[in-house]
Design an enzyme around this catalytic site. Sequence first.
Site, mmCIF file in Angstrom:
data_model
loop_
_atom_site.group_PDB
_atom_site.id
_atom_site.type_symbol
_atom_site.label_atom_id
_atom_site.label_comp_id
_atom_site.label_asym_id
_atom_site.label_seq_id
_atom_site.Cartn_x
_atom_site.Cartn_y
_atom_site.Cartn_z
ATOM 1 N N GLU A 65 4.551 5.352 51.686
ATOM 2 C CA GLU A 65 3.486 6.317 51.392
ATOM 3 C C GLU A 65 3.320 7.305 52.536
ATOM 4 O O GLU A 65 3.200 8.518 52.319
ATOM 5 C CB GLU A 65 2.172 5.584 51.128
ATOM 6 C CG GLU A 65 1.031 6.545 50.783
ATOM 7 C CD GLU A 65 -0.331 5.901 50.874
ATOM 8 O OE1 GLU A 65 -1.204 6.242 50.058
ATOM 9 O OE2 GLU A 65 -0.548 5.063 51.788
ATOM 10 N N TRP A 87 -0.583 4.882 43.852
ATOM 11 C CA TRP A 87 -1.237 6.093 43.363
ATOM 12 C C TRP A 87 -1.173 6.234 41.836
ATOM 13 O O TRP A 87 -1.612 7.246 41.289
ATOM 14 C CB TRP A 87 -0.601 7.330 44.015
ATOM 15 C CG TRP A 87 -1.096 7.591 45.399
ATOM 16 C CD1 TRP A 87 -0.508 7.233 46.575
ATOM 17 C CD2 TRP A 87 -2.303 8.276 45.753
ATOM 18 N NE1 TRP A 87 -1.270 7.644 47.643
ATOM 19 C CE2 TRP A 87 -2.372 8.288 47.170
ATOM 20 C CE3 TRP A 87 -3.334 8.884 45.017
ATOM 21 C CZ2 TRP A 87 -3.432 8.878 47.862
ATOM 22 C CZ3 TRP A 87 -4.382 9.467 45.714
ATOM 23 C CH2 TRP A 87 -4.427 9.469 47.117
ATOM 24 N N TYR A 129 -3.460 14.468 50.575
ATOM 25 C CA TYR A 129 -3.120 14.350 52.000
ATOM 26 C C TYR A 129 -1.937 15.190 52.468
ATOM 27 O O TYR A 129 -2.062 16.018 53.375
ATOM 28 C CB TYR A 129 -2.836 12.877 52.325
ATOM 29 C CG TYR A 129 -4.011 11.969 52.106
ATOM 30 C CD1 TYR A 129 -4.987 11.809 53.077
ATOM 31 C CD2 TYR A 129 -4.138 11.249 50.914
ATOM 32 C CE1 TYR A 129 -6.071 10.962 52.876
ATOM 33 C CE2 TYR A 129 -5.222 10.403 50.704
ATOM 34 C CZ TYR A 129 -6.184 10.266 51.683
ATOM 35 O OH TYR A 129 -7.255 9.436 51.466
ATOM 36 N N CYS A 190 -9.872 9.902 51.960
ATOM 37 C CA CYS A 190 -10.699 8.859 52.574
ATOM 38 C C CYS A 190 -10.405 8.795 54.068
ATOM 39 O O CYS A 190 -11.302 8.924 54.889
ATOM 40 C CB CYS A 190 -10.438 7.513 51.904
ATOM 41 S SG CYS A 190 -10.917 7.463 50.160
ATOM 42 N N ARG A 210 -13.995 8.372 55.959
ATOM 43 C CA ARG A 210 -15.319 8.611 55.378
ATOM 44 C C ARG A 210 -15.728 7.504 54.421
ATOM 45 O O ARG A 210 -16.909 7.197 54.244
ATOM 46 C CB ARG A 210 -15.351 9.947 54.633
ATOM 47 C CG ARG A 210 -14.452 9.959 53.406
ATOM 48 C CD ARG A 210 -14.736 11.068 52.424
ATOM 49 N NE ARG A 210 -13.844 10.921 51.275
ATOM 50 C CZ ARG A 210 -14.171 10.287 50.150
ATOM 51 N NH1 ARG A 210 -15.356 9.721 50.016
ATOM 52 N NH2 ARG A 210 -13.303 10.180 49.170
ATOM 53 N N ASP A 213 -12.485 0.998 51.403
ATOM 54 C CA ASP A 213 -12.415 -0.261 50.661
ATOM 55 C C ASP A 213 -11.786 -1.279 51.614
ATOM 56 O O ASP A 213 -10.581 -1.282 51.830
ATOM 57 C CB ASP A 213 -11.565 -0.040 49.409
ATOM 58 C CG ASP A 213 -11.227 -1.323 48.660
ATOM 59 O OD1 ASP A 213 -11.630 -2.401 49.110
ATOM 60 O OD2 ASP A 213 -10.543 -1.229 47.628
#
Length: 308
Positions: A65, A87, A129, A190, A210, A213
Site C-alpha cells: 500500500e 481499499w 493519499y 486519516c 486525525r 481505528d
Amino acid sequence: MSQTHYEQQYLDLMRRIWSEGDERRDRTGVGTRSIFGATLRFDLAGGAMPLITTKRVYWKTATRELLWFLTGDTNIRPLVLQGVKIWNDWPHARYVRETGEDIALDEFVRRIAEDEAFAVRWGDLGPVYGKQWVDWPTYRYRKDGLYEPGEGINQVAELVESLRTNPGSRRHIIEGWNVAEIDRMALPPCHKTYQFHVADGCLNALLYQRSCDVALGLPFNLWSAALLQRMLAQQTGLEPGEFVWMGGDTHLYLNHEALIEEQLSREPQGYPRLDLVRQPDTIFDYRIEDFEVRDYTPHGPIKAPVAV
C-alpha cells in the site's frame, strides 16, 4: 529489571479506550469508544520496527500500500492485482449505491482485476493519499480572470531534497489534508500529517492521525509510517531515530469486542527487525523485495469486520 516491551504502550492504549472511552455514534453507524489525544513513541535504532506481535500483521500488505501511495495512483486495480484488499470496500459500496446492482464484493473485485475499463470507471478512490503526496494540485491565474491547472507539487521529492540540503528546517512535512478536494475522496486522509526532524545524524518522524481505528488500522499505520521513515533515512544518508505517533479521535469499534478481548489476553513476544536489502536510486524506486523482516514470531491473526 526487565525492559518493557515496545508493544505494551499499544496494548495499554487499547485497554484504556475500551475501559474509559466515550461511547459515541460515528459516521459508519457501528458506534465507537473514543478518547482524544494519544501518543506512542518508538525507537527505530538497530532496525527495530513497531510491528505488533500480539496478532499477526501482514506487513507486506501494508508495504505494498505504501509503495502504491508513492506512485500517486488512486485506483485500486494495482492493489487488487497484488492481492491487497484493504481499499476494496469503498469503491464496492459506491458501485452498489450508484448502480443499484447488489453485486458481491468478491465478484466486484474480480471484475476490477479482469476488466480494465470497469476498473477505470469504478475502481478510483478520488484524490486520496498518493495524489496529494506526489501531485498536490496547483492552479494558475489567467489573464481572462479564470484559473487553470498548474504543475502538481511532489511533496515527497521536495522532502527528500530538503532533508539533504537543509536538515535543520522546521518544514519537513508531507500533508494529505487538501481541504479543496476532501469531498472527492472515498475517505478523507486519516494519517494526514507527517513531519520529520534531523538531530545528531538521525531522522526522527512524527505522524499526526486525525482518526484512528486502533484495532484494525493502527498496526498498519505504525508499520507504514516507520517504514517510510526508514526509507527516507536511507535515501538521505541518515540513521533512523525516534518515531512518534499522535492520534486525534482514537477509537475502538463496538463490534470489535472479541478481537480486543483476545488481543489483550496475549503477551507481546519477540523483537522483529527490518532490513533494507538494497538502496534504490530514489524514494520512488523501492520494490517489495527490498524489505526483509526477521525475528517476527507473532501470535495468530484475529479477524474483525471493517466499518465502511
